[in-house]
Design a protein around this motif. Structure first.
Motif, PDB file in Angstrom:
ATOM      1  N   ALA A   1       0.845  -1.275  -0.013  1.00  0.00           N
ATOM      2  CA  ALA A   1      -0.037  -0.081  -0.062  1.00  0.00           C
ATOM      3  C   ALA A   1       0.868   1.131  -0.059  1.00  0.00           C
ATOM      4  O   ALA A   1       0.466   2.229  -0.864  1.00  0.00           O
ATOM      5  CB  ALA A   1      -0.818  -0.251   1.193  1.00  0.00           C
ATOM      6  N   THR A   2       2.126   1.112   0.746  1.00  0.00           N
ATOM      7  CA  THR A   2       2.739   2.279   0.686  1.00  0.00           C
ATOM      8  C   THR A   2       3.601   2.592  -0.442  1.00  0.00           C
ATOM      9  O   THR A   2       3.615   3.797  -1.083  1.00  0.00           O
ATOM     10  CB  THR A   2       3.862   2.206   1.885  1.00  0.00           C
ATOM     11  N   LEU A   3       4.030   1.617  -1.118  1.00  0.00           N
ATOM     12  CA  LEU A   3       4.605   1.460  -2.578  1.00  0.00           C
ATOM     13  C   LEU A   3       3.530   2.148  -3.544  1.00  0.00           C
ATOM     14  O   LEU A   3       3.987   3.033  -4.193  1.00  0.00           O
ATOM     15  CB  LEU A   3       4.944   0.201  -2.870  1.00  0.00           C
ATOM     16  N   ASP A   4       2.244   1.776  -3.480  1.00  0.00           N
ATOM     17  CA  ASP A   4       1.376   2.451  -4.445  1.00  0.00           C
ATOM     18  C   ASP A   4       0.974   3.776  -3.968  1.00  0.00           C
ATOM     19  O   ASP A   4       0.789   4.628  -4.994  1.00  0.00           O
ATOM     20  CB  ASP A   4      -0.045   1.605  -4.332  1.00  0.00           C
ATOM     21  N   ARG A   5       0.930   3.957  -2.823  1.00  0.00           N
ATOM     22  CA  ARG A   5       0.904   5.597  -2.410  1.00  0.00           C
ATOM     23  C   ARG A   5       1.830   6.607  -2.894  1.00  0.00           C
ATOM     24  O   ARG A   5       1.954   7.430  -3.533  1.00  0.00           O
ATOM     25  CB  ARG A   5       0.664   5.867  -0.707  1.00  0.00           C
ATOM     26  N   TRP A   6       3.329   6.033  -2.952  1.00  0.00           N
ATOM     27  CA  TRP A   6       4.253   6.737  -3.516  1.00  0.00           C
ATOM     28  C   TRP A   6       4.100   6.936  -4.855  1.00  0.00           C
ATOM     29  O   TRP A   6       4.483   8.017  -5.582  1.00  0.00           O
ATOM     30  CB  TRP A   6       5.530   5.840  -3.060  1.00  0.00           C
ATOM     31  N   HIS A   7       3.746   5.903  -5.459  1.00  0.00           N
ATOM     32  CA  HIS A   7       3.524   5.888  -6.947  1.00  0.00           C
ATOM     33  C   HIS A   7       2.565   7.091  -7.481  1.00  0.00           C
ATOM     34  O   HIS A   7       2.733   7.861  -8.132  1.00  0.00           O
ATOM     35  CB  HIS A   7       3.244   4.587  -7.365  1.00  0.00           C
ATOM     36  N   ALA A   8       1.237   6.849  -6.635  1.00  0.00           N
ATOM     37  CA  ALA A   8       0.031   7.774  -6.701  1.00  0.00           C
ATOM     38  C   ALA A   8       0.681   9.380  -6.883  1.00  0.00           C
ATOM     39  O   ALA A   8       0.273  10.229  -7.252  1.00  0.00           O
ATOM     40  CB  ALA A   8      -1.003   7.638  -5.924  1.00  0.00           C
TER      41      ALA A   8
END
Length: 63
Positions: free
Chosen positions: A22-29
């Protein structure tokens, strides 16, 4: 990207940085994470070269 460059999965990258998917996806977003690309079918991959560049730019220390 070079053909010989290893390509990592989202899970491998999350483990590398000791973060959740989820953190990796937040970073991407937010445009803050390492560069990634999507293969046909939606599979996400990260190149080792891009990860190393991102780490150097942010002085990320692993381990």
């Amino acid at each position: 990207m070079e053909a010989s460059t290893p390509n990592l999965t989202k899970t491998q990258v999350a483990e590398r940085y000791a973060i959740s998917l989820a953190t990796l996806d937040r970073w991407h977003a937010a445009g803050e994470g390492p560069a990634r690309y999507t293969l046909p079918g939606g599979t996400v991959r990260f190149s080792e070269t891009d990860l190393l560049s991102w780490e150097q730019a942010r002085r990320v220390k692993l381990g």
